[in-house]
Design an enzyme around this catalytic site. Sequence first.
Site, PDB file in Angstrom:
ATOM      1  N   LYS A 123      -5.635   0.264  14.399  1.00  0.00           N
ATOM      2  CA  LYS A 123      -4.402  -0.521  14.529  1.00  0.00           C
ATOM      3  C   LYS A 123      -3.529   0.208  15.557  1.00  0.00           C
ATOM      4  O   LYS A 123      -3.531   1.430  15.550  1.00  0.00           O
ATOM      5  CB  LYS A 123      -3.647  -0.582  13.191  1.00  0.00           C
TER       6      LYS A 123
ATOM      7  N   ARG B 239      -6.880   8.600  11.562  1.00  0.00           N
ATOM      8  CA  ARG B 239      -6.734  10.063  11.451  1.00  0.00           C
ATOM      9  C   ARG B 239      -6.777  10.719  12.834  1.00  0.00           C
ATOM     10  O   ARG B 239      -5.937  11.546  13.166  1.00  0.00           O
ATOM     11  CB  ARG B 239      -7.844  10.615  10.557  1.00  0.00           C
TER      12      ARG B 239
ATOM     13  N   THR C  93       0.792   6.133  -1.256  1.00  0.00           N
ATOM     14  CA  THR C  93       0.126   7.295  -0.658  1.00  0.00           C
ATOM     15  C   THR C  93       0.698   7.684   0.706  1.00  0.00           C
ATOM     16  O   THR C  93       0.352   8.747   1.223  1.00  0.00           O
ATOM     17  CB  THR C  93      -1.378   7.000  -0.461  1.00  0.00           C
TER      18      THR C  93
ATOM     19  N   ASP D   4      -2.962  -4.219   3.524  1.00  0.00           N
ATOM     20  CA  ASP D   4      -3.117  -2.824   3.919  1.00  0.00           C
ATOM     21  C   ASP D   4      -3.120  -2.020   2.611  1.00  0.00           C
ATOM     22  O   ASP D   4      -2.750  -2.546   1.554  1.00  0.00           O
ATOM     23  CB  ASP D   4      -1.937  -2.432   4.813  1.00  0.00           C
ATOM     24  N   LEU D   5      -3.538  -0.772   2.670  1.00  0.00           N
ATOM     25  CA  LEU D   5      -3.610   0.024   1.433  1.00  0.00           C
ATOM     26  C   LEU D   5      -2.429   0.997   1.286  1.00  0.00           C
ATOM     27  O   LEU D   5      -1.572   0.829   0.417  1.00  0.00           O
ATOM     28  CB  LEU D   5      -4.938   0.808   1.415  1.00  0.00           C
ATOM     29  N   ASP D   6      -2.434   2.006   2.169  1.00  0.00           N
ATOM     30  CA  ASP D   6      -1.443   3.085   2.056  1.00  0.00           C
ATOM     31  C   ASP D   6      -0.034   2.570   2.310  1.00  0.00           C
ATOM     32  O   ASP D   6       0.253   2.042   3.385  1.00  0.00           O
ATOM     33  CB  ASP D   6      -1.758   4.198   3.071  1.00  0.00           C
TER      34      ASP D   6
ATOM     35  N   LYS E  70       2.036   5.868  10.647  1.00  0.00           N
ATOM     36  CA  LYS E  70       1.607   4.963   9.574  1.00  0.00           C
ATOM     37  C   LYS E  70       0.643   3.917  10.131  1.00  0.00           C
ATOM     38  O   LYS E  70       0.883   3.348  11.199  1.00  0.00           O
ATOM     39  CB  LYS E  70       2.824   4.266   8.944  1.00  0.00           C
ATOM     40  N   GLY E  71      -0.416   3.677   9.405  1.00  0.00           N
ATOM     41  CA  GLY E  71      -1.381   2.656   9.813  1.00  0.00           C
ATOM     42  C   GLY E  71      -2.356   3.125  10.881  1.00  0.00           C
ATOM     43  O   GLY E  71      -3.346   2.467  11.172  1.00  0.00           O
TER      44      GLY E  71
ATOM     45  N   GLU F 217       1.750  -5.514   5.269  1.00  0.00           N
ATOM     46  CA  GLU F 217       1.697  -4.260   6.023  1.00  0.00           C
ATOM     47  C   GLU F 217       2.996  -3.467   5.924  1.00  0.00           C
ATOM     48  O   GLU F 217       4.071  -4.061   5.953  1.00  0.00           O
ATOM     49  CB  GLU F 217       1.508  -4.582   7.514  1.00  0.00           C
ATOM     50  N   ASP F 218       2.890  -2.153   5.849  1.00  0.00           N
ATOM     51  CA  ASP F 218       4.109  -1.330   5.856  1.00  0.00           C
ATOM     52  C   ASP F 218       4.296  -0.610   7.188  1.00  0.00           C
ATOM     53  O   ASP F 218       5.261   0.130   7.342  1.00  0.00           O
ATOM     54  CB  ASP F 218       4.064  -0.287   4.731  1.00  0.00           C
TER      55      ASP F 218
ATOM     56  N   SER G  21      -7.638  -1.711   5.917  1.00  0.00           N
ATOM     57  CA  SER G  21      -6.986  -0.395   5.964  1.00  0.00           C
ATOM     58  C   SER G  21      -7.634   0.501   7.009  1.00  0.00           C
ATOM     59  O   SER G  21      -8.836   0.418   7.244  1.00  0.00           O
ATOM     60  CB  SER G  21      -7.112   0.272   4.586  1.00  0.00           C
ATOM     61  N   ALA G  22      -6.826   1.388   7.591  1.00  0.00           N
ATOM     62  CA  ALA G  22      -7.356   2.366   8.557  1.00  0.00           C
ATOM     63  C   ALA G  22      -8.000   3.545   7.851  1.00  0.00           C
ATOM     64  O   ALA G  22      -8.695   4.351   8.477  1.00  0.00           O
ATOM     65  CB  ALA G  22      -6.218   2.863   9.440  1.00  0.00           C
TER      66      ALA G  22
HETATM   67  C1  BG6 Z   1      -3.617   4.652   7.104  1.00  0.00           C
HETATM   68  C2  BG6 Z   1      -2.415   5.541   6.888  1.00  0.00           C
HETATM   69  O1  BG6 Z   1      -3.691   3.704   6.077  1.00  0.00           O
HETATM   70  O2  BG6 Z   1      -4.823   5.413   7.116  1.00  0.00           O
HETATM   71  C3  BG6 Z   1      -2.402   6.672   7.916  1.00  0.00           C
HETATM   72  O3  BG6 Z   1      -1.241   4.763   7.006  1.00  0.00           O
HETATM   73  C4  BG6 Z   1      -3.716   7.426   7.872  1.00  0.00           C
HETATM   74  O4  BG6 Z   1      -1.312   7.527   7.633  1.00  0.00           O
HETATM   75  C5  BG6 Z   1      -4.864   6.455   8.103  1.00  0.00           C
HETATM   76  O5  BG6 Z   1      -3.736   8.426   8.878  1.00  0.00           O
HETATM   77  C6  BG6 Z   1      -6.227   7.125   8.028  1.00  0.00           C
HETATM   78  O6  BG6 Z   1      -6.437   7.538   6.712  1.00  0.00           O
HETATM   79  P1  BG6 Z   1      -7.531   8.575   6.219  1.00  0.00           P
HETATM   80  O7  BG6 Z   1      -7.427   8.503   4.714  1.00  0.00           O
HETATM   81  O8  BG6 Z   1      -8.855   8.068   6.715  1.00  0.00           O
HETATM   82  O9  BG6 Z   1      -7.182   9.893   6.787  1.00  0.00           O
HETATM   83 MG    MG Z   2       0.066   1.406   5.421  1.00  0.00          MG
END
Ligand code: BG6
Ligand code: MG
Length: 218
Positions: A145, A49, A17, A9-11, A45-46, A169-170, A114-115
């Site tokens: 997710k 948007r 972030t 996962d990224l964030d 989280k995850g 994953e967090d 990542s989402a």
């Molecule tokens: C996930 C984050 O990685 O991405 C969420 O954990 C975030 O908090 C989601 O809402 C969507 O991200 P973005 O950058 O497309 O708004």
């Molecule tokens: Mg995450």
Amino acid sequence: MNKKGFIFDLDGVIVDTAKYHFLAWQRLAKGLDIDFTEEENEQLKGVSRVRSLEKILAWGNKTISQDLFNDLMGKKNEEYLGFIADMDTDEILPDVPRVLNVLKEKHQPIALGSASKNARTILERVHLISDFNAIVDGNDVSKAKPDPEVFLIAAKEINVQPEDCIVFEDSVAGVTAANTANMISIGIGSKDVLGHANYVFKDFTEITDDFIKSLIEN
Ligand code: BG6
Ligand code: MG
């Protein structure tokens, strides 16, 4: 040599972030007279948007027009992009590069799951984009997710069976997605929140090279 697929996962896993998503959502919610706690934020989280805004509105018992909904999504992203504008390699979470290096030395395929629709921009800013053999992000999926879609596409792209994939994953939703995909889930964060993961570590500093090697060999 064994081949396992390592999906990150990224964030909140690769980069720090998650705090910026939280701040941006919190500011936006305040403007709507909605307050939410850090505990409630775990549920964002995850999550995509769109789904995040739906959840926040539900917490505040608010219904809004589609136009305003779209407008708020744009505003949240602008705010978030402001936070990450000056992002550099300092935002990479501790020991992530070490773990990536072990995987590269062992020639294991590495994917992003990542989402976020901002994933590629962020990976470029922190100079990690070339470490990934596949990048699957919020632009590539139709189901957010905890649906396993993002990880299943990532596994396919690196040509590894789901049961041979390991996911870092967090988020609660992300660990559920990995488990549903029949992958090994490694929670990064607190055991209280991520107790449903196969393994939980506070952060990558707790993950030894030997542990990574044991995942490859088993
Ligand atoms: C996930 C984050 O990685 O991405 C969420 O954990 C975030 O908090 C989601 O809402 C969507 O991200 P973005 O950058 O497309 O708004
Ligand atoms: Mg995450």
